[in-house]
Design a protein around this motif. Sequence first.
Motif: not given
Length: 197
Positions: A158-177
Motif C-alpha cells: 500500500g505504498h507509492k513508488a517511482i524510479t528515476v534512472n540516470n542512463v549511464i550506458a547504451n549497451r546496444r550502441r556500445g556508448e557509455f557516459s
Amino acid sequence: MNELDALVNIDLKHKEFKAEHSSLQLFRMGTCGSVNPEVQVDNMLVTQNVVGLDGLMHFYQDYRFENEFSKNFMDKFPYPNIKPMLYFSDWSEELGNLYQDAAYHGNTATFPGFYAPQGRQLRLKALDNRFLETLNDLGVTNFEMETSAIYALSKLLGHKAITVNNVIANRRRGEFSADHHASEKRLITWVLDRIIP
C-alpha cells in the motif's frame, strides 16, 4: 521494503500491526543501461512498467498484476526456462506526474545479476547473445537491478513508488557516459527539486 513498511505500520515495541495504515512515498534514484538504441546517455529515464526476472514475487502470497505491457511481454517472451520467474508491476502515476518532463519514460527489466543476465561473459557463457535485443523488441527500454521489487512490494504493502534512472550506458550502441558522477548529481538535484519546496 518490508523493513521500511514495518517502521510505519508495525508497533515494534508491542510487535503488533497498527490499526491505521501509513502509506509511504518511495523514490528510487539510480543508474541503468539502455537496451533501446535511440536512448541517449546522461539523460533521465522514469520507469513506468517493470518486468522482474528475479522471481521474487513468486515467494509472496496474493501478488497478481497484469496490464497491456505484461500481457504482450508474456505472449512473446521466447525463453521458456526463464518465463516462470517473471512478474510485473508499474509506477505510482501520482509520483510519475512529478517527472513528466523527463527525457524518457520507459519499461524497465530488473535483472538478478550483473553478468549473464546483462549479456556479460567471462568464463561462463550467457544464455543468448541476443537477450538485450530481444527485450527491446518486447518493449523494454532499459535494465537495472532494483525496481521490480520496489514497485511490486509497494503495491502489496500500500505504498507509492517511482524510479528515476540516470542512463549511464547504451549497451546496444556500445556508448557509455563520459562522466556518470556529474550526471548522477544532476539527477539527484532534478528529482529532489520536484519534491522538496
